[in-house]
Write an enzyme that holds these catalytic residues in place. Sequence first.
Site, short mmCIF file in Angstrom:
data_model
loop_
_atom_site.label_atom_id
_atom_site.label_comp_id
_atom_site.label_asym_id
_atom_site.label_seq_id
_atom_site.Cartn_x
_atom_site.Cartn_y
_atom_site.Cartn_z
N ARG A 5 40.46 38.32 41.08
CA ARG A 5 41.79 37.20 41.28
C ARG A 5 42.02 37.10 42.77
NH1 ARG A 5 47.67 38.01 38.38
NH2 ARG A 5 47.80 39.65 39.91
N ARG B 83 61.02 45.98 34.58
CA ARG B 83 59.97 47.08 35.02
C ARG B 83 60.56 48.42 35.06
NH1 ARG B 83 56.26 42.78 37.22
NH2 ARG B 83 54.34 43.48 37.77
N LYS C 223 49.38 38.91 31.71
CA LYS C 223 50.92 38.74 31.23
C LYS C 223 51.19 37.11 31.69
CE LYS C 223 53.05 41.90 33.71
NZ LYS C 223 51.86 42.71 34.50
N ARG D 213 49.68 50.15 42.28
CA ARG D 213 50.49 49.43 41.47
C ARG D 213 50.38 49.92 39.95
NH1 ARG D 213 48.24 43.66 42.67
NH2 ARG D 213 49.64 42.93 40.91
N ARG E 12 46.14 36.57 47.02
CA ARG E 12 47.49 37.52 46.98
C ARG E 12 47.18 38.75 47.75
NH1 ARG E 12 50.08 37.67 41.06
NH2 ARG E 12 50.58 39.61 41.74
P1 B4P Z 1 47.33 37.68 35.19
O1 B4P Z 1 47.61 37.18 33.92
O2 B4P Z 1 47.60 36.82 36.20
O3 B4P Z 1 48.46 39.22 35.46
P2 B4P Z 1 49.82 39.50 35.39
O4 B4P Z 1 49.64 40.62 34.45
O5 B4P Z 1 50.60 38.56 35.28
O6 B4P Z 1 49.70 40.09 36.63
P3 B4P Z 1 50.63 41.05 38.01
O7 B4P Z 1 51.46 42.05 37.04
O8 B4P Z 1 49.92 41.42 38.76
O9 B4P Z 1 51.91 40.24 38.42
P4 B4P Z 1 53.47 40.03 38.68
O10 B4P Z 1 53.45 38.75 39.46
O11 B4P Z 1 54.22 40.32 37.49
O12 B4P Z 1 45.91 38.12 35.30
C1 B4P Z 1 45.28 38.92 36.14
C2 B4P Z 1 43.97 38.54 36.23
O13 B4P Z 1 43.18 38.95 35.23
C3 B4P Z 1 43.83 37.13 36.39
O14 B4P Z 1 42.89 36.91 37.32
C4 B4P Z 1 43.18 36.42 35.09
O15 B4P Z 1 42.37 35.39 35.06
C5 B4P Z 1 42.28 37.66 34.54
N1 B4P Z 1 42.47 37.61 32.98
C6 B4P Z 1 43.63 37.34 32.09
N2 B4P Z 1 43.13 37.56 31.01
C7 B4P Z 1 42.04 38.02 30.97
C8 B4P Z 1 41.04 38.30 29.72
N3 B4P Z 1 41.56 38.41 28.52
N4 B4P Z 1 39.96 38.76 30.09
C9 B4P Z 1 39.36 38.83 31.51
N5 B4P Z 1 40.24 38.58 32.46
C10 B4P Z 1 41.34 38.03 32.24
O16 B4P Z 1 53.92 41.00 39.72
C11 B4P Z 1 53.57 40.93 41.14
C12 B4P Z 1 54.47 42.18 41.95
O17 B4P Z 1 55.92 41.38 41.95
C13 B4P Z 1 54.56 43.63 41.56
O18 B4P Z 1 53.81 44.48 41.78
C14 B4P Z 1 56.08 43.75 42.19
O19 B4P Z 1 55.93 44.30 43.57
C15 B4P Z 1 56.82 42.65 42.08
N6 B4P Z 1 57.79 42.45 40.73
C16 B4P Z 1 57.63 41.48 40.01
N7 B4P Z 1 58.43 41.69 38.83
C17 B4P Z 1 59.41 42.61 39.27
C18 B4P Z 1 60.50 43.66 38.47
N8 B4P Z 1 61.01 43.26 37.33
N9 B4P Z 1 61.10 44.56 39.54
C19 B4P Z 1 60.46 44.94 40.51
N10 B4P Z 1 59.47 44.28 41.08
C20 B4P Z 1 58.55 43.21 40.63
#
Ligand code: B4P
Length: 190
Positions: free
Chosen positions: A128, A89, A14, A146, A134
């Site tokens: 990551r 979420r 994302k 998660r 993290r």
């Molecule tokens: P990212 O792009 O970093 O992943 P994400 O989906 O954004 O991450 P996440 O869900 O963990 O984070 P959030 O901050 O929202 O990609 C992950 C990895 O994959 C990276 O290393 C990247 O380089 C790699 N990658 C990307 N694309 C790729 C591809 N095509 N091929 C290979 N590798 C690839 O959430 C974190 C926490 O915050 C939650 O657990 C929760 O506790 C809290 N939170 C956030 N929003 C909330 C909400 N609305 N309500 C309640 N809690 C919330």
Amino acid sequence: MINLILFGPPGSGKGTQAAKIVEKYELLHISTGDLFRYEMGNNTPLGLQAKSYMDKGELVPDEVTVGMLRNKVEANPYVEGYIFDGFPRTVPQADALDNLLAEEGNEVHLLLMLDVPDEELVKRLLGRAKVSGRTDDMDESIIRNRIEVYKNETTPVFDYYAEKGKAAKVYGVGSIEEIFNRLCEQISQL
Ligand code: B4P
């Protein structure tokens, strides 16, 4: 104005894809995860509260998350549109977002879900962890929690928007550019 939700399990890309969409469509990027990490980095009361949930891989309570999101939206009224990353979420968060946008005569236009198998998610997040430091990425059992939380609490948000004809699923495995092209194809149909 286009308002998008970028949706998917933890590690589905994302944050990675949001950065590219923002550049192309000039939307304001609002990531609740980034907002919480900013608060945590500054040791604010909100950050300390969020940390206790995030470290376990649990969701931060809705009232905390929605209040923070509302502040961010209201502080940025003159934008071309928003891309919400990691929000909503839960179904109550989706209701709150729809109500907030409706107050301005606005709406969510499309939720884009990145579909990625569990084992690929675990591999990406452990990868990551080596660079991000993290705490929620370091321990495989927290990552798996998660993913479970996503399946139990978050996937109903997809159905919530699908029932309104506003949700699309995109295969999230492949190169970053390939996945970006799949997302753009969906956006171009708006
Ligand atoms: P990212 O792009 O970093 O992943 P994400 O989906 O954004 O991450 P996440 O869900 O963990 O984070 P959030 O901050 O929202 O990609 C992950 C990895 O994959 C990276 O290393 C990247 O380089 C790699 N990658 C990307 N694309 C790729 C591809 N095509 N091929 C290979 N590798 C690839 O959430 C974190 C926490 O915050 C939650 O657990 C929760 O506790 C809290 N939170 C956030 N929003 C909330 C909400 N609305 N309500 C309640 N809690 C919330």
